[in-house]
Write an enzyme that holds these catalytic residues in place. Structure first.
Site, PDB file in Angstrom:
ATOM      1  N   CYS A  95       0.848  -1.183   0.000  1.00 15.68           N
ATOM      2  CA  CYS A  95       0.000   0.000   0.000  1.00 15.68           C
ATOM      3  C   CYS A  95       0.885   1.236   0.000  1.00 15.68           C
ATOM      4  CB  CYS A  95      -0.911   0.029   1.233  1.00 15.68           C
ATOM      5  SG  CYS A  95      -2.040  -1.375   1.371  1.00 15.68           S
ATOM      6  N   GLY A 138      -0.989   0.788  -5.026  1.00 17.51           N
ATOM      7  CA  GLY A 138      -2.297   0.211  -4.740  1.00 17.51           C
ATOM      8  C   GLY A 138      -3.373   0.837  -5.587  1.00 17.51           C
ATOM      9  N   ASN A 154       0.793   0.433   5.962  1.00 22.20           N
ATOM     10  CA  ASN A 154       1.338  -0.399   4.886  1.00 22.20           C
ATOM     11  C   ASN A 154       2.099  -1.546   5.527  1.00 22.20           C
ATOM     12  OD1 ASN A 154       2.401  -1.418   2.462  1.00 22.20           O
ATOM     13  ND2 ASN A 154       4.186  -0.064   2.594  1.00 22.20           N
ATOM     14  N   GLY A 155       1.773  -2.771   5.158  1.00 19.93           N
ATOM     15  CA  GLY A 155       2.474  -3.915   5.707  1.00 19.93           C
ATOM     16  C   GLY A 155       1.523  -5.023   6.085  1.00 19.93           C
ATOM     17  N   TYR A 187      10.724  -4.179  -7.877  1.00 20.24           N
ATOM     18  CA  TYR A 187       9.457  -3.955  -8.582  1.00 20.24           C
ATOM     19  C   TYR A 187       8.559  -2.884  -7.986  1.00 20.24           C
ATOM     20  CZ  TYR A 187       4.733  -4.855 -10.356  1.00 20.24           C
ATOM     21  OH  TYR A 187       3.497  -4.709 -10.905  1.00 20.24           O
TER      22      TYR A 187
END
Length: 515
Positions: free
Chosen positions: A2, A28, A101-102, A257
């Site tokens: 995210c 996201g 995020n995570g 990426y």
């Protein structure tokens, strides 16, 4: 995976948050949300969709205030429901919103304890709601009057003792300030920026430095593993190491990426790391295949272009852009569900026959995860007239599930899991498949910041650095997060059309679809 952002400004931050989320959209594409704070009221807008589709003029006008947090979401568990769009809110103590995020690796245990001991109800399957409630519970027990930085840091210290896994989070505490914290290993990224406007300092947190660039914030530094940074109601910044940090181990797949090439994370340039990936990959080709018959190098847009460029230079070959990308199709890697990914590949890319006809082409991609895209692209190259199709990956074979916030949950979905390189080569239909060596990949990132001696490479080697992952955990995760689960029917409670002030938890529950 995210994207998060928080701005502590001196003027309205709604437009700044919108612009930052647009820059972070690659992290996201399932849902987006913004919460702003103005005179003790929080204003929320969140819904499924891209940033440009979630926020209209009527929503932006209602997002009042000089402080705010934002989030773009890709779900790594459950379904793509707007009920789990962020930021998330609790009304006690003070009123707190959080963007995360995570992935918490002990979320089931935490959820049980929250209900049985802390008397807190979790309304979604999101571990972000768990993280928010852990923070709220600890803050309630540590709070003093007025709320002091030491109380905030003590609450986060207690949170660190309870929460395992990967997390970077930014939270607003009503009428008190903004806090950002990062897990003790620093697996997920978050950076701090600042700028001076009319003599006053404004602060910004974001998943990637490119979001700071877009808003003309100066990159100050990364938030350290195990550190919390608190900006109080007077705009004063406080920071503290809230737990003894483990050896920093940022996620190496960010550099392969996830991140934009123009970002810096943990003092490492993503662009330069990818250049070095191409160089190392070329060195391997020359080492194991010195008499290669490659005519042309063709990157698979866009993430691999930087690596392919350096690889072609090192091999003294021409680089040609043989695929045209449809810019209106999202990243196939972060599309929920294998069928959607498979359908979107040919909508996303089209081959230029002139660059393939009668040539031995080396296709370069950043990685091979599920293999769906790779197989179809090899087929497209052959259909375009290629004589031979070779395939090179800037990353090693992805053989293990990710448990730290990237959608690689099910081992069965990974083409290289339990297979040799030769078997993968045959499955994607390539005449030759060449993977980057893990040691070389680590070196490409470590060269950018020699202080970091370790990276999270669990998707490549199965070494889960938090030390709490076993086969039983992976099997349970697979059951919850495979493609079948993601394609399950969803009943969504819908969304209101306008941003509304958050007055209490009942309001929030009614607006779980976004308002």
């Amino acid at each position: 995976m995210c994207g998060i952002v928080g701005i502590y400004g001196t003027s309205p931050v709604n437009q700044g948050l919108y612009d930052a989320l647009t820059v972070l959209q690659h992290r996201g594409q399932d849902a987006a949300g913004i919460v702003t704070l103005n005179e003790g009221k929080m204003f929320l807008r969140k819904a499924n969709g891209l940033v440009k589709d979630v926020f209209h003029t009527r929503h932006m006008r209602r997002l009042q205030g000089n402080l705010g947090v934002g989030h773009v979401r890709y779900p790594t568990a459950g379904c793509a429901s707007s009920a789990e769009a962020q930021p998330l809110y609790v009304n006690s103590p003070y009123g707190i919103v959080l963007a995360h995020n995570g992935n918490l690796t002990n979320q089931e245990e935490l959820k049980r304890v929250l209900y049985q001991t802390d008397r807190r109800h979790i309304n979604t399957s999101s571990d972000s709601e768990i993280l928010l409630n852990i923070f709220a519970h600890e803050l309630q027990h540590c709070a003093d009057e007025p709320l002091s930085p030491s109380a905030v840091f003590k609450a986060i210290s207690n949170l660190y003792k309870r929460c395992k896994g990967a997390y970077a989070a930014v939270a607003l505490i009503n009428d008190h300030g903004m806090v950002c914290f990062r897990d003790p290993y620093g697996i997920r990224p978050v950076v701090l920026g600042k700028k001076v406007t009319n003599g006053k300092t404004e602060y910004m947190f974001a998943s990637e430095s490119v979001a700071l660039d877009a808003l003309n914030f100066e990159l100050v530094r990364d938030v350290n593993p195990g550190e919390a940074i608190y900006i109080d109601s007077n705009g004063k910044l406080h920071s503290q190491q809230c737990i003894e940090a483990n050896e920093a181990a940022p996620c190496i797949f960010e550099y392969v990426y996830l991140a934009r090439p123009d970002s810096f994370m943990d003092d490492i340039s993503v662009y330069r790391a990818r250049l070095r990936m191409g160089e190392k990959l070329a060195e391997k080709i020359l080492r194991i295949w010195p008499d290669h018959d490659i005519d042309v190098v063709i990157p698979i847009p866009d993430t691999s272009t930087t690596s392919a460029m350096e690889l072609a230079t090192k091999l003294n070959l021409k680089l040609r852009h043989g695929f045209v990308k449809n810019r209106y199709i999202g990243r196939t890697f972060i599309m929920p569900g294998q069928q959607m990914r498979k359908k979107s590949v040919r909508q996303k890319l089209n081959a230029i026959g002139l660059e393939f006809k009668d040539k031995n082409v080396l296709l370069v991609d950043d990685s091979v995860v599920r293999g769906t895209t790779s197989q179809q692209i090899v087929d497209m190259a052959r259909e375009a007239g290629a004589n031979k199709v070779y395939f090179a990956s800037a990353a090693p074979a992805v053989r293990y599930p990710n448990v730290y916030g990237i959608d690689m949950p099910s081992a069965k979905e990974l083409i290289a899991h339990g297979r040799t390189d030769e078997e993968v080569e045959a499955l994607i239909g390539a005449d030759k498949l060449i993977y980057q060596d893990l040691e070389d990949l680590v070196e490409t990132c470590r060269e950018g910041n020699p202080k970091i001696t370790r990276f999270d490479t669990s998707v490549f080697d199965g070494n889960y650095i938090t030390g709490d992952i076993d086969e039983n955990y992976l099997q349970q995760l697979d059951n919850r997060r495979n493609d079948l689960a993601k394609n399950s029917p969803v009943v969504d409670v819908g969304e209101d059309e306008d941003a509304e002030p958050i007055d209490d938890t009942i309001m929030e529950l009614h607006n779980v679809g976004g308002a």
